[in-house]
Design an enzyme around this catalytic site. Structure first.
Site, PDB file in Angstrom:
ATOM      1  N   GLY A  18       0.819  -1.209   0.000  1.00  0.00           N
ATOM      2  CA  GLY A  18       0.000   0.000   0.000  1.00  0.00           C
ATOM      3  C   GLY A  18       0.848   1.252   0.000  1.00  0.00           C
ATOM      4  O   GLY A  18       0.577   2.199   0.739  1.00  0.00           O
ATOM      5  N   GLY A  22      -1.010   8.185   0.923  1.00  0.00           N
ATOM      6  CA  GLY A  22      -1.151   8.289   2.360  1.00  0.00           C
ATOM      7  C   GLY A  22       0.087   7.912   3.143  1.00  0.00           C
ATOM      8  O   GLY A  22       1.213   8.263   2.786  1.00  0.00           O
ATOM      9  N   GLY A  24       1.532   4.998   3.574  1.00  0.00           N
ATOM     10  CA  GLY A  24       2.449   4.100   2.877  1.00  0.00           C
ATOM     11  C   GLY A  24       3.394   4.847   1.960  1.00  0.00           C
ATOM     12  O   GLY A  24       4.597   4.581   1.942  1.00  0.00           O
ATOM     13  N   TYR A 171     -13.696  -3.212  11.112  1.00  0.00           N
ATOM     14  CA  TYR A 171     -12.388  -2.556  11.086  1.00  0.00           C
ATOM     15  C   TYR A 171     -11.662  -2.746  12.421  1.00  0.00           C
ATOM     16  O   TYR A 171     -10.478  -3.130  12.450  1.00  0.00           O
ATOM     17  CB  TYR A 171     -12.548  -1.069  10.788  1.00  0.00           C
ATOM     18  CG  TYR A 171     -11.228  -0.332  10.755  1.00  0.00           C
ATOM     19  CD1 TYR A 171     -10.373  -0.456   9.664  1.00  0.00           C
ATOM     20  CD2 TYR A 171     -10.828   0.453  11.826  1.00  0.00           C
ATOM     21  CE1 TYR A 171      -9.145   0.196   9.645  1.00  0.00           C
ATOM     22  CE2 TYR A 171      -9.612   1.114  11.815  1.00  0.00           C
ATOM     23  CZ  TYR A 171      -8.772   0.982  10.716  1.00  0.00           C
ATOM     24  OH  TYR A 171      -7.550   1.624  10.707  1.00  0.00           O
TER      25      TYR A 171
END
Length: 294
Positions: A18, A22, A24, A171
């Protein structure tokens, strides 16, 4: 003139899942400026290529790009094969990829997407790459969890939310699974050269969850965004846990703001961790997790 490599990760290979946006992407950029050889994964080929160009522009001389949808078991396995073919060594694996969906989505494998992407993907990828990690005198597995794990609970009777689904509950459960996985991995690797730690990056202003946001996200995120961390600030703990020399032999810990801290009481439940490991191995068809004699 050849660049002199200095610093804790100079010349080391760091794989970040990822890594296209963001936290990552900021993690990859930060480690690249420390002269690490950075490898990133992304779901979209164009965005992954754009991220690689940005990393190179920031001074990252070696950037490897891998494209895969990690919500798919077949894609994770294909990705692992490609990584093993192209990367002769892996010094650090940063399990960064993750997502949030307010409504229940099912993957091509028939699995609930939050569990599949946030937990099963790093579980499977780590196991498939472990022999390569163990070839180093010291290697690290860093998993990006969240303080949301503190309100999570592993519901083994409804792990995939088939009977009752909530985006937040799915989540939080997946983030608790990240921490349980990390602690169990550290226990199973205690006699090897590989460490395993988890972390909370902070509340970071990114596009996270924007695909299928809940009402609370739509209402409150715009108001709170000015007070959130930037992606660069959010990546700081990932970079620290991946690179700090004094963490070379530190394993089985949870970090926030680049410091170790206690995680939730549920995250230290070894019985739950063992059960989750076996259930996860069954779901992804991993007959011998950790492989040869570990």
């Amino acid at each position: 003139m050849e660049q002199i490599q200095t610093g804790p990760v100079a010349g080391k290979t760091v794989l970040i899942t990822g890594g296209t946006a963001g936290i990552g992407r900021a993690t990859a950029l930060g480690l690249a400026t420390m002269n690490a050889r950075v490898a990133i994964t992304g779901r979209d080929r164009r965005r992954t290529a754009d991220a690689a160009r940005a990393i190179r522009a920031a001074g990252g001389e070696q950037v490897d790009v891998f494209v895969a949808d990690l919500s798919s078991e077949a894609e994770v396995r294909r990705l692992a094969d490609e990584i093993l073919q192209r990367l002769p060594r892996i010094d650090v694996l940063i399990n960064n990829v993750g997502g949030y969906w307010n409504t229940r989505h099912v993957t091509a494998d028939g699995l609930e997407r939050t569990l599949a992407l946030n937990h099963l993907a790093p579980f499977l990828l780590t196991n498939l790459l472990l022999d390569r990690l163990k070839q180093n005198t010291s290697a690290r597995v860093v998993t990006v969890a969240s303080n949301a794990h503190a309100t999570g609970r592993i519901d083994f009777d409804d792990l995939q939310g088939e009977h009752s689904y909530s985006g937040a509950r799915a989540y939080n459960q997946s983030k608790l699974a990240n921490v349980l996985f990390t602690y169990e991995l550290a226990r199973r690797l205690r006699d090897t050269s590989v460490t395993a730690n988890a972390l909370h990056p902070g509340v970071v202003s990114t596009s996270f969850g924007s695909e299928d946001p809940g009402a609370a996200q739509r209402l409150f995120v715009p108001v709170l965004r000015p007070f959130m961390k930037t992606p660069v600030q959010g990546a700081a703990t990932s970079i620290h846990v991946a690179s700090a020399p004094d963490l070379e032999h530190v394993t089985g810990l949870y970090f926030a703001n680049s410091k170790p801290k206690s995680s939730s009481n549920r995250s230290y439940d070894q019985t739950a961790a063992t059960q989750l490991w076996q259930v996860s191995a069954d779901l992804v068809g991993l007959s011998a997790p950790l492989g040869r004699g570990v």
